[in-house]
Design an enzyme around this catalytic site. Structure first.
Site, short mmCIF file in Angstrom:
data_model
loop_
_atom_site.label_atom_id
_atom_site.label_comp_id
_atom_site.label_asym_id
_atom_site.label_seq_id
_atom_site.Cartn_x
_atom_site.Cartn_y
_atom_site.Cartn_z
NE ARG A 111 -5.76 4.07 -4.60
CZ ARG A 111 -5.59 2.87 -5.12
NH1 ARG A 111 -6.46 2.41 -5.99
NH2 ARG A 111 -4.57 2.12 -4.78
CD GLU A 150 -5.80 -2.19 -1.88
OE1 GLU A 150 -5.29 -1.06 -1.99
OE2 GLU A 150 -5.22 -3.23 -2.23
CD GLU A 307 -6.76 -4.92 -6.31
OE1 GLU A 307 -5.58 -4.50 -6.29
OE2 GLU A 307 -7.73 -4.21 -6.00
CG HIS A 358 -0.19 -2.03 -11.56
ND1 HIS A 358 -0.74 -3.26 -11.86
CD2 HIS A 358 -0.01 -2.03 -10.22
CE1 HIS A 358 -0.88 -3.96 -10.75
NE2 HIS A 358 -0.44 -3.24 -9.74
C1 GLA Z 1 -4.48 -1.81 -4.94
C2 GLA Z 1 -5.80 -1.24 -5.42
C3 GLA Z 1 -5.92 -1.18 -6.89
C4 GLA Z 1 -4.63 -0.81 -7.55
C5 GLA Z 1 -3.55 -1.75 -7.10
C6 GLA Z 1 -2.22 -1.51 -7.76
O1 GLA Z 1 -4.50 -3.12 -4.61
O2 GLA Z 1 -6.91 -1.88 -4.87
O3 GLA Z 1 -6.91 -0.23 -7.19
O4 GLA Z 1 -4.29 0.49 -7.19
O5 GLA Z 1 -3.37 -1.60 -5.73
O6 GLA Z 1 -1.26 -2.41 -7.30
#
Ligand code: GLA
Ligand code: ZN
Length: 677
Positions: A111, A150, A307, A358
């Site tokens: 991704r 991100e 997050e 996770h």
């Molecule tokens: C990032 C991403 C999420 C997920 C988290 C896991 O912050 O934005 O999609 O993959 O990591 O920690």
């Protein structure tokens, strides 16, 4: 307020119902309610679902999700789904695929995988954002846009190479200026044709990811990549703003993430949001500093905690559980530093692929009878109870620390004088010294207005951009205190050395000349010997990493090196400049020195600690109108006694009135409210 539809600290996180069958969704609704969740970030990785082929768009599942959530009282933080392109796109339009650092053309997979200069990616990502905005513009369930996810990573493909050349032409105008800026007569690299310029990676000028034969080209490529990704973001930003001008827009950032110049990005972001993933052993002051950086991106505006994990990560080497109480504690740490939301990745734990281990609010067992769920639900209740009290509250620190992404790139790209120099660590050392003394600080950019601060600290200000030295001189002339360190004032914005003696443009302000720079082996130390006691600063302290060999040119020498052939040369100096003072710390000192030094500077300026709290108890303050909110965050496992003073204050989480000696439970949090004088 981020959006007055939701006048409280938002509580929720990433939600991926598309990974589940419909019967689970009902259960989600029930559990969200139990946990006090009121916002869900949806559609983050659904591009393939929304657009199964080039011509077809299908938003039926998203329609259903947004409606369903809204009916059950959960708002949507609506992502644009463009952080991972669909497989058909990669097959049909290989220009979306990146070329990596080693020059390999990627295939479909992973991704955050699209080339930022791919015409296909730019066209279809902006189109997707537009379609979403058109479709949901009147939906009452939307509270914010979440563009992509991100942003990061670089590409070295031919489209990027072509884009780079155009970017360079715009920056330099002609090849003569570029050759000069990059000092290309070195090793006979003079360019006579724009086409000769290729991206700097392992196939050309770079090695190890951040070492380069030519700082100029490597620095410009980082600027260009940051701009290229920002361009992609802006295309989506404009697409959604066209239809929903009043909905705020964000994209989730990552603290000190190296790839992108977030100060530049923040100019185009309505509200900063970021993803906070400390490990069990990350210093709490490091996390605090990252929050402060995120707050600093838009001059102190509140930000979103987009997050964090409720319990564990999957991508660290050792994914510890957050100990009981720690998720709550770290959530309030974010709030204490300026967050107006507490959000998780993710709401329900997935069953397949790399994030199945996770943490999530709803774990694999699927019900609410888990430690993690109970802790989340308890926090949900508290945030409900806090209402809008803290929203938009700001901080008011008198000390600022300068951080600059380009300076970081430049220091890390430089070959020599030491591989051990880590710019962020040096910044953190200064931040941490203040943090341990309960003195608030802001992290600011080189462009920021310094006039509201009494003290500005710019550790390792290696690169001096146009106008910066003059700005600092103004600040000091007006009475400010400025601190900088070894390896500062060395180069201009192109990483070309300022000749005539270090620290170049800062030389007259600091009243010193640095003649040489010694690099020390990790176990090699020198010492800082105080010439006379200064407050708690007396005797001698350890220093290392780099030692500038300086001569005072008007500055007063406060301490000298203790050993080696430069024993007796200045290591700490102070120069009077106008009404203020400019200090130079010529090496990287031990913590005890920094605490004494910074305590002295704060004392001179009348800057007081927020409280006198025991070790491990973090203090932070937000202010709003006539109210002040003092946070006590006990990072220790054991209870801590704190003297909060005679005046009674209400503790917002328990409702109790407190004064005098109070006991904060292990990992406990107090938010003390009082009226401002
Ligand atoms: C990032 C991403 C999420 C997920 C988290 C896991 O912050 O934005 O999609 O993959 O990591 O920690
Ligand atoms: Zn590319």
């Amino acid at each position: 307020m981020i959006n007055n539809k939701l006048p409280k600290i938002w509580y929720g996180g990433d939600y991926n119902p598309e990974q589940w069958d419909a019967e689970i969704w009902k259960e989600d609704e029930r559990l969200f309610k139990l946990a006090g969740i009121d916002v869900a970030t949806v559609n983050v990785f659904s591009w393939a679902l929304n657009q199964p082929d080039e011509e077809t768009y299908d938003f039926s599942l998203l329609d259903e999700t947004i409606d369903r959530l809204y009916k059950s009282g959960v708002y949507a933080c609506l992502a644009t789904s463009t952080a991972a392109h669909p497989a058909w796109m990669a097959r049909k339009y290989p220009d979306v695929l990146r070329v990596d650092y080693n020059g390999r053309k990627r295939k479909f997979g992973g991704r955050h995988n699209s080339c930022p200069n791919s015409p296909t990616y730019r066209k279809y990502s902006a189109l997707m954002a537009e379609k979403l905005a058109e479709r949901y513009k009147n939906h009452s369930g939307l509270v914010i846009w979440h563009i992509s996810n991100e942003y990061g990573g670089y590409c070295y493909c031919d489209n990027c190479a072509a884009g780079f050349r155009q970017w360079l032409e715009k920056r330099y105008g002609n090849l003569e200026a570029l050759n000069k800026a990059w000092n290309t007569r070195f090793w006979g690299h003079t360019f006579y044709d724009w086409e000769d310029i290729v991206p700097p990676n392992a196939l050309s000028e770079e090695w190890d990811g951040n070492r380069t034969a030519f700082q100029g080209i490597s620095l410009d490529y980082r600027r260009f990549m940051s701009d290229s990704l920002l361009e992609c973001y802006k295309l989506e930003y404009e697409a959604v703003k066209k239809h929903t001008p009043d909905l705020p827009v964000t994209t989730n950032l990552m603290g000190f993430f190296p790839d992108l110049d977030y100060f530049e990005w923040a100019k185009y972001i309505d509200i900063v949001s970021w993803d906070n993933y400390p490990a069990l052993d990350t210093p709490v002051s490091y996390t605090a500093m990252a929050h402060d950086l995120m707050r600093g991106l838009k001059g102190g505006d509140p930000f979103m905690l987009m997050e964090q994990t409720p319990s564990q990560q999957n991508w660290q080497a050792y994914n510890s559980l957050k100990r009981p109480g720690v998720m709550r504690l770290w959530s309030y740490q974010a709030v204490a530093h300026g967050a107006d939301t507490v959000m998780f990745f993710q709401l329900r734990r997935s069953i397949g692929a790399c994030e199945k281990y996770h943490g999530a609010v709803i774990e694999h067992v699927g019900h609410e009878h888990t430690r993690v769920f109970r802790e989340c639900a308890e926090l949900g209740r508290e945030l409900e109870q806090l209402g809008d009290k803290l929203l938009d509250a700001r901080t008011e620190s008198k000390v600022a620390i300068v951080y600059d992404w380009e300076n970081r790139w430049a220091t890390e790209l430089s070959s020599g004088p030491t591989i051990a120099l880590n710019y962020v660590n040096e910044v953190h050392k200064y931040y941490d010294a203040l943090f341990q003394m309960n003195i608030e600080s802001d992290i600011i950019s080189v462009e920021a207005d310094m006039s509201r601060y009494d003290i500005v600290i710019a550790p390792v200000m290696y690169m001096i951009k146009p106008g910066f030295a003059q700005k600092v001189e103004q600040f000091v002339a007006n009475g400010g205190t400025f601190v900088t360190t070894f390896f500062s004032g060395i180069v201009n914005e192109n990483d070309l050395v300022t000749t005539g003696g270090y620290p170049g443009e800062l030389r007259s302000l600091l009243g010193i000349w640095a003649e040489e720079i010694d690099a020390l082996f990790p176990d090699q130390k020198n010492s800082i010997v105080m010439k006379r006691p200064w407050g708690k600063l007396q005797g001698q302290f350890e220093c290392g990493l780099l030692c500038d060999l300086i001569h005072a040119e008007g500055a007063e020498v406060l301490a000298e090196y203790g050993t080696d052939f430069y024993a007796g040369m200045p290591v700490l100096t102070m120069n009077h400049f106008g009404k203020g003072r400019a200090y130079y710390v010529a090496s990287s000192p031990e913590v005890k020195f920094l605490q004494g030094f910074l305590a002295n500077l704060c004392a001179e300026k009348g800057i007081e600690p927020l409280l006198d709290a025991p070790a491990g108890v973090e203090t932070a303050r937000r202010v709003k109108n006539d109210k002040e909110y003092l946070f006590l965050l006990n990072h220790n496992a054991d209870a801590a006694a704190v003297e909060i003073g005679a005046e009674a204050r209400q503790e917002l989480l328990s409702g109790e009135m407190l004064s005098g000696a109070v006991t904060v439970p292990g990992r406990g949090v107090f938010i003390l409210e009082r009226s401002r004088k």
